[in-house]
Design an enzyme around this catalytic site. Structure first.
Site, PDB file in Angstrom:
ATOM      1  N   ASP A   1       0.822  -1.225   0.000  1.00 28.38           N
ATOM      2  CA  ASP A   1       0.000   0.000   0.000  1.00 28.38           C
ATOM      3  C   ASP A   1       0.848   1.264   0.000  1.00 28.38           C
ATOM      4  O   ASP A   1       0.571   2.215   0.729  1.00 28.38           O
ATOM      5  CB  ASP A   1      -0.934   0.003   1.233  1.00 28.38           C
ATOM      6  CG  ASP A   1      -1.651  -1.320   1.428  1.00 28.38           C
ATOM      7  OD1 ASP A   1      -1.744  -1.780   2.586  1.00 28.38           O
ATOM      8  OD2 ASP A   1      -2.080  -1.895   0.418  1.00 28.38           O
TER       9      ASP A   1
ATOM     10  N   GLU B   1     -11.487   0.665  -3.109  1.00 32.36           N
ATOM     11  CA  GLU B   1     -10.716   1.164  -1.957  1.00 32.36           C
ATOM     12  C   GLU B   1      -9.493   1.948  -2.427  1.00 32.36           C
ATOM     13  O   GLU B   1      -9.327   2.152  -3.630  1.00 32.36           O
ATOM     14  CB  GLU B   1     -10.299  -0.002  -1.064  1.00 32.36           C
ATOM     15  CG  GLU B   1      -9.578  -1.094  -1.820  1.00 32.36           C
ATOM     16  CD  GLU B   1      -9.483  -2.393  -1.023  1.00 32.36           C
ATOM     17  OE1 GLU B   1      -8.812  -3.300  -1.515  1.00 32.36           O
ATOM     18  OE2 GLU B   1     -10.074  -2.486   0.072  1.00 32.36           O
TER      19      GLU B   1
END
Ligand code: 6LW
Length: 563
Positions: free
Chosen positions: A15, A181
């Site tokens: 991420d 997301e």
């Protein structure tokens, strides 16, 4: 054409988020329950990265005790505005966002502020600073209607670090039903481009997009979505699970994206989700990822700023490890021994084997003060103490075993190469069978293996290989040892992890067992993290005055065999 090697940050660094300030790039990644949290890296060419610090580097900032290893600190975003660095992130509990917070700093190397809680639900927060000086936080949450997920936005009052005004629901994704997301917002030529991840972080992962003429929307799906994915590229593709991207421009106007991906072998991966770099161009529609190939590649053309800066080719050929600051090549790991007593030669400079000759992958003799060393769920400082020169450790036995969700007496670093060798020389005299100290190959509190010094019921010193899976610990092999001081080793390759023991006075290593590589894979263990290699000591639930001395620890990558 000069090229660099991907991933630019190998090992469990998922991420990634990136920003630029002048000629300097800064990058942060998720850190889950590892402490310190939120590793922050610096680069001047997007290809070679050096860790500067951790954003969450003080005890007590967040409560990680009690959490599954894959919960914790998820998916940060780093941005810079008006002289201040901002990082927003989420503490996840039971795979749900429980606390979203912002931290700030004037200097990226710190000190960073304490986390300021934000009234934000969901996960994957991001910040966008508009031309009018207003700041907007975006994130994802369970959809109020439709969904399953949706991206939402609220204004962040920078003076009070507080969300203000209404919540704007921006978008529910391009691929319905695939959980949208990891939003990030960019403005170009007056158009707002919303980039997101869809499909979940496994094989269907992808980058999708929407755009709007107004910051609060409505956002219209970019019909080119997915803009980047490897979901269709089949088992022959070396990189999978590509998605969760953040974009940055360079001082010369080129655009690049960092994205996560994995390098599976026979369908499973052990190193976790790594950081890949991919070129981006822009059209009126929006960003075009990997315009030449449409894919993230293991070898990619250099950003022009890198080739401009390169003192010779920064893209060190694969597998060639730098052993000293002057970049000379280290011999592959010496399986027998290279020091008088089987010890490797004393270290000169800290050795690194980053994929592009950088310090992103420390190798050789460990310096336990290094930023690559993490404990679990909090500082283990009172129990795990580096020696004065940092080359060794004293570990006081903790009641907490590695299977606990407390703070075990454990210090570990990411496995960053599929082929590697890790060795340590350790002294420990157990007083009873429940006391152990040694090496750990750690994927999850309920999914790991340990090679440890302990004693049997008769008090005979022995080295024992134990595997824990799904709540059960099983002894795989053991060998008596004559002294309380031994060498322990684990070597990994595409097939498996081989555990070995050597008495310092003996000529030969004794192989105890090999555990298949996929046992340590995320696919087998579940969760979101990769393998850590570490040292630990426990009395398995009992109080103990026992202490282990780690004399040294060494991690070396094995040259990847071509093809
Ligand atoms: C991260 C989210 C995700 O917040 O996993 O599957 C979470 N996708 O984007 C942890 O890495």
């Amino acid at each position: 054409m000069p090229a660099f090697r991907n991933p630019v940050l190998p090992g469990c660094y998922p991420d990634a988020s990136i920003c630029r300030v002048g000629e300097d790039f800064y990058l942060v990644t998720s850190s889950f329950t590892y402490f310190p949290g939120l590793p922050l890296f610096h680069s001047r060419d997007l290809v070679r990265w050096r860790q500067l610090t951790h954003v969450l580097d003080r005890p007590g900032l967040l409560t990680l005790e009690g959490l599954d290893v894959s919960d914790g600190v998820w998916a940060p975003t780093i941005r810079h505005h008006d002289g201040t660095f901002y990082v927003v992130s989420t503490l996840a509990v039971n795979r749900q966002g429980s606390l979203t917070f912002v931290v700030t700093a004037d200097d990226p190397a710190g000190p960073w502020s304490d986390p300021v809680p934000l009234e934000a639900e969901g996960i994957d927060p991001s910040l966008f600073f508009d031309d009018d000086g207003r700041c907007w936080l975006t994130a994802c949450r369970d959809a109020v209607q439709g969904g399953p997920g949706e991206l939402w936005m609220r204004e962040l009052d920078l003076d009070r670090l507080k969300l203000v005004g209404p919540t704007h629901v921006l978008w529910q994704g391009a691929v319905r039903g695939a959980w949208v997301e990891a939003p990030h917002l960019y403005k170009r030529n007056g158009v707002y481009h919303l980039i997101a991840a869809e499909g979940g972080t496994e094989s269907n992962h992808s980058v999708t997009a929407a755009r709007s003429g107004t910051v609060t929307g409505p956002y219209v799906t970019d019909p080119r979505s997915p803009l980047l994915t490897h979901r269709h590229r089949g088992p022959g593709e070396p990189i999978h699970n590509v998605g969760h991207a953040d974009l940055v421009d360079t001082p010369v106007g080129e655009w690049w994206a960092v994205t996560l991906g994995v390098r599976p072998i026979a369908g499973t991966h052990t190193l976790g989700r790594e950081v890949f770099l991919v070129p981006v161009t822009w059209t009126a529609h929006g960003p075009v990822f990997a315009p030449e190939t449409g894919a993230v590649r293991l070898s990619e053309r250099l950003p022009s700023i890198a080739s401009a800066q390169s003192d010779g080719d920064p893209a060190t050929p694969a597998g060639q490890a730098h052993s000293g600051p002057d970049g000379d090549t280290a011999a592959p790991i010496d399986r027998t021994h290279s020091g008088p007593n089987g010890d490797p030669a004393a270290p000169s400079g800290r050795a690194h084997s980053g994929p592009n000759g950088d310090t992103a992958a420390p190798i050789g003799r460990a310096h336990f003060g290094g930023l690559e060393w993490n404990s679990l769920r909090g500082p283990a400082g009172d129990r795990v103490r580096p020696t004065a020169d940092g080359s060794g450790l004293d570990i006081d036995l903790a009641p907490e075993p590695l299977s606990s969700t407390g703070v075990p007496a454990f210090l570990g670093r990411r496995q960053q190469h599929v082929r590697f060798g890790a060795r340590t020389r350790i002294s420990f005299a157990a007083t009873r069978p429940s006391e152990e100290a040694g090496l750990a190959v750690f994927q999850h509190q309920d999914h790991h293996a340990t090679l440890a010094l302990t004693v049997d019921a008769d008090g005979q010193a022995q080295a024992v290989l134990t595997v824990r899976e799904a709540g059960t610990s099983t002894r795989q092999a053991s060998v008596p040892v004559s002294t309380g001081e031994v060498l322990l080793a684990v070597d990994g390759d595409e097939a498996g992890y081989t555990f070995r023991v050597k008495d310092p006075t003996a000529a030969q290593w004794i192989s105890l067992a090999r555990i298949e590589r996929s046992f340590f894979s995320t696919e087998r263990a579940g969760g979101f993290v990769g393998v850590y290699l570490g040292l630990y000591a426990t009395a398995n639930g009992h109080a103990s005055a026992g202490r282990a001395r780690v004399h040294w620890f060494e991690y070396q990558p094995e040259p990847e065999t071509a093809g």
